[in-house]
Design a protein around this motif. Structure first.
Motif: not given
Length: 389
Positions: A67-72, A187-193, A314-325
């Motif tokens: 959901n995005g950490i800022h929203r959570e 800094t840990e990958g925005g929750g992707a892993s 560069t492409f991560g959002d405000e939560d540091g999360k990278a786009p799917a691609w």
């Protein structure tokens, strides 16, 4: 500078007694010099979280990182104004947590977490950083009986120092602001892993030397980042990471283990646990072929890995999360890197995950495939299997 003197074991003592004598004397030196060491590393002595805050934690729920950490973090009553965050790896060390990551904890407390144990099963880069710390749930918690043993490799397989700790995870719970916790996740990958999980923590008494296996004190809850190990060949998806066929095989680097042991010393974690950490053997190149292979491997793959992580910034959002691609590109890059290692570098230059050619071939210096055993994948429980050859 503190000098270590007179630690020679007595000649009439058994080898195990000699090791215990040395550990105790080194520990005394460590405790005596901790204040100056902490000052050099920039660690700050902080108060414990308040009893009110620990009681609040029992009503919290895990964050949904999708959901995005800022929203959570802005989710209302279930989440108080601060976050209790459990650290157990390199974030124990002030120069990593407060220095490199710029986190400013409000309070902290040493804890034991009976339901977890620390592992070193996150795949890194062969020859450079073979693996990183992670956690797994203990098979013996809650205990069925006091005699039940933890999850072990079969009796005939090589033993690992890093698997010898049979009690719960020992770490530090930091109380941090919501903004700092969002930065930790970024800094840990925005929750992707990773998944955010809540675990029961028991405060350790000040100056404790022994870790209780089944503590009876009143627990509180803390958030931590958990990355489940995926089955071989399965691509990393939500809350998981690329994993090796035998996740327990690799040894961590000297640099990485030093961060953990320095952090454990800074926080004066129980001596029993620090003795275990200081006995972990790091990955070491012992042959010229390994050094040459490691150099070539780094020249080829490090620029690509660095570029991918740069794109995340560069492409991560405000939560540091990278786009799917970008997540897909990163996964493909890691799979390609490890495929090249298994298919070419390991065969030509030698092991980039474990130290080879050490005196104790049955311990952590064992080669990947010894003269009498060979690695045969993992079973349905995720255990490494070895077959006689």
């Amino acid at each position: 500078m503190t000098m270590i003197t007179s630690i020679e074991p007595q000649s009439h003592a058994s080898p195990s007694d000699q090791a215990a004598i040395i550990c105790k004397k080194v520990r005394k030196v460590s405790l005596a010099s901790r204040e100056s060491f902490t000052s050099r590393c920039g660690a700050i002595h902080l108060p414990c979280p308040s009893q009110q805050r620990k009681t609040q934690s029992l009503r919290e729920r895990p964050f949904n990182l999708d959901n995005g950490i800022h929203r959570e973090l802005g989710g209302g009553p279930p989440h108080p104004d601060t976050v209790l965050y459990l650290a157990y790896g390199s974030n124990l060390c002030a120069r990593t947590f407060q220095g490199d990551r710029g986190i400013r904890p409000l309070s902290q407390v040493n804890v034991v977490v009976p339901e977890l144990v620390m592992t070193f099963d996150l795949a890194g880069l062969p020859y450079v950083e073979p693996c990183f710390a992670n956690t797994r749930y203990r098979h013996t918690y809650p205990p069925v009986s006091t005699s039940e043993k933890s999850h072990l490799l079969p009796e005939r397989t090589p033993r690992y120092h890093k698997d010898r700790w049979k009690k719960g995870l020992v770490g530090v719970v930091y109380e941090v602001t919501k903004e700092d916790y969002a930065h930790i996740i970024a800094t840990e990958g925005g929750g992707a892993s990773y998944q955010d999980v809540l675990v029961h923590c028991h405060e350790l008494p000040a100056n404790a030397d022994i870790v209780p296996e089944f503590p009876t004190s009143q627990p509180f809850k803390a958030h931590t980042l958990y990355s489940p190990v995926l089955p071989p060949g399965e691509p990393p998806e939500k809350g998981g990471r690329f994993s090796r066929p035998d996740p327990a095989y690799a040894q961590a680097s000297v640099r990485y283990l030093t961060l953990i042991t320095d952090g454990a010393d800074e926080h004066a974690l129980p001596g029993e646990y620090r003795d275990y950490l200081h006995q972990l053997r790091p990955y070491t190149m012992t042959t010229q072929k390994q050094r040459l292979g490691g150099w070539i491997f780094s020249v080829i793959w490090l620029p690509l890995i660095s570029a991918v992580f740069g794109l995340n910034g560069t492409f991560g959002d405000e939560d540091g999360k990278a786009p799917a691609w970008l997540v897909a590109v990163t996964g493909a890059l890691f799979r390609g890197m490890w495929t090249s290692y298994d298919g070419f570098f390991f065969k030509l230059f030698g092991d980039g995950e474990r130290t080879i050619d050490e005196d104790h071939a049955g311990d952590e210096g064992a080669v990947r495939s010894g003269p009498s055993l060979k690695y045969a994948g993992v079973d349905e429980k995720g255990e490494g299997r070895y077959e006689e050859v």
